[in-house]
Each structure stands twice: as C-alpha cells, then as structure tokens.
Design a protein around this motif. Structure first.
Motif, PDB file in Angstrom:
ATOM      1  N   SER A  82       0.802  -1.159   0.004  1.00  0.00           N
ATOM      2  CA  SER A  82       0.042   0.010   0.002  1.00  0.00           C
ATOM      3  C   SER A  82       1.005   1.314  -0.075  1.00  0.00           C
ATOM      4  N   PHE A  83       1.920   1.041   0.675  1.00  0.00           N
ATOM      5  CA  PHE A  83       2.747   2.282   0.850  1.00  0.00           C
ATOM      6  C   PHE A  83       3.345   2.694  -0.514  1.00  0.00           C
ATOM      7  N   PHE A  84       3.923   1.478  -1.388  1.00  0.00           N
ATOM      8  CA  PHE A  84       4.350   1.666  -2.532  1.00  0.00           C
ATOM      9  C   PHE A  84       3.396   2.250  -3.631  1.00  0.00           C
ATOM     10  N   THR A  85       2.219   1.575  -3.659  1.00  0.00           N
ATOM     11  CA  THR A  85       1.161   2.077  -4.626  1.00  0.00           C
ATOM     12  C   THR A  85       0.951   3.433  -4.392  1.00  0.00           C
ATOM     13  N   ASP A  86       0.510   3.707  -2.866  1.00  0.00           N
ATOM     14  CA  ASP A  86       0.398   5.322  -2.652  1.00  0.00           C
ATOM     15  C   ASP A  86       1.486   6.371  -3.121  1.00  0.00           C
ATOM     16  N   HIS A  87       2.580   5.812  -3.510  1.00  0.00           N
ATOM     17  CA  HIS A  87       3.494   6.609  -4.045  1.00  0.00           C
ATOM     18  C   HIS A  87       3.727   6.676  -5.602  1.00  0.00           C
ATOM     19  N   ASP A  88       2.867   6.009  -6.131  1.00  0.00           N
ATOM     20  CA  ASP A  88       2.626   5.835  -7.565  1.00  0.00           C
ATOM     21  C   ASP A  88       4.030   4.790  -8.054  1.00  0.00           C
ATOM     22  N   MET A  89       4.156   3.699  -7.118  1.00  0.00           N
ATOM     23  CA  MET A  89       5.112   2.576  -7.603  1.00  0.00           C
ATOM     24  C   MET A  89       4.186   1.429  -7.692  1.00  0.00           C
TER      25      MET A  89
END
Length: 192
Positions: A82-89
């Motif tokens: 979730s952290f990565f996807t929230d940062h457009d990764m």
C-alpha cells in the motif's frame, strides 16, 4: 552534449538533496512498520557512503532490519504494498518457500522507480524484517563526494555509525569529525 558532472560544493549540495529525499522516503516506509530502533546493516550499507556506479556517477545503498511479530507478516506485506502504490510505484510481491518451512520469506520489490534502482522488503516467517534500498545513479565523482561527506575519516577504522536508529531520528548529511552523533556510545569521539 551532456553537462559535466558537478564537483565541489555543487556536488555536495546535489548529493545532500538526493540523500535527504531518498532517506526521507525510506524512513517513511520504515515508520509504517515500526518507529522503534532498526538495526543498521554493515558499514557498506549504512546509507550515506557513496558507491560508484559508472565513471563519474554515484549511488547510495541502505540496509535496515528489525524483529517484528512473525504472525503478522502478511499484514506487513500489505502495508508495504500500500505504501508503494500510494507513492505511484508498482510493487511485486513473491513468497519463497512453503508455509510449512521455517525459512518462508515474503518479498515486496520495486525496481527502477522514483529515486531507486531497487527497493526490497523481506519478511521472514519468524518476524525478521529487512529493507534494502539502492538508489539510481547520479552524476558526480564518488571519491570526491566521499571526501566532502566524511572529511577523510575512515568509517571502517573505528569511526562507525551507531548500531541502531529510529526512522523518526533527525536526518543529517555529512559528518563533523568527532561529532558524537555518529559514533558508538560510550566510546570517545575519534580525534581528527
């Protein structure tokens, strides 16, 4: 024709901005899992030493680990994703080993995105969690940058970083020889 790599104060200033940005990102990632003290990897992956990429380029590497609750490893992996996807990764999740194996490992990986060539989070069945971060390459001479950051101190010869740090600790870039922030307690600060 490309611009020449920065040197001197311009190199230091660029590297400081790159360092603070990538370390801030990693600290934010760590904080989603635990703000307690994380163990610093060996000296080569402390996070501030510039590593040579190609001629006239450098990168930074970081390695941190912590022991958490192994029964929550799926939740930790979900948090990291979730952290990565929230940062457009775009994270990739994989599981190594079967459920019945003591060494089962969940890996969440991001490659070649943002400031990173690799971001790897490994969560073992026993709760051992490791973050490895390798930045992209930036222009500048690694040896010159190392001299600018460390003023000739050799970290592997008695001037080592502390053993643990919290992701909420203030970030700093470069050292002042003898600065106790950067040496093990209760050892005396080295003489420059």
């Amino acid at each position: 024709m490309s611009e020449p790599a920065p040197s001197g104060q311009a190199l230091f200033d660029d590297a400081e901005a790159n360092y603070l940005r990538y370390r801030g990102f990693v600290n934010d990632l760590q904080s989603t899992l635990s703000t307690d003290g994380w163990t610093i990897g060996q000296i080569g992956v402390y996070g501030m030493q510039p590593v040579e990429c190609d001629a006239h380029q450098y990168r930074f590497d970081l390695n941190r680990s912590i022991a958490l609750d192994g029964t929550q490893r799926e939740e930790y992996a979900d948090t990291v994703e979730s952290f990565f996807t929230d940062h457009d990764m775009s994270p990739r999740r994989s599981v190594l080993g079967g459920d019945d194996q003591e060494g089962q490992l969940i890996q969440v990986t991001v490659r070649d995105q943002g400031d990173f060539s690799l971001l790897l989070v490994e969560i073992r069945r026993d709760g051992q969690l490791r973050i490895a971060a390798e930045t992209t390459c930036w222009p500048g001479d690694r040896d010159e940058l190392s001299r600018l950051i460390f003023h000739g101190e050799r970290l592997g010869e008695g001037y080592l970083p502390i053993d643990t740090e919290s992701p909420t600790d203030p970030l700093f870039f470069g050292i002042t020889p003898g600065d106790p922030q950067f040496v093990r307690e209760p050892s005396p600060a080295p003489t420059p």
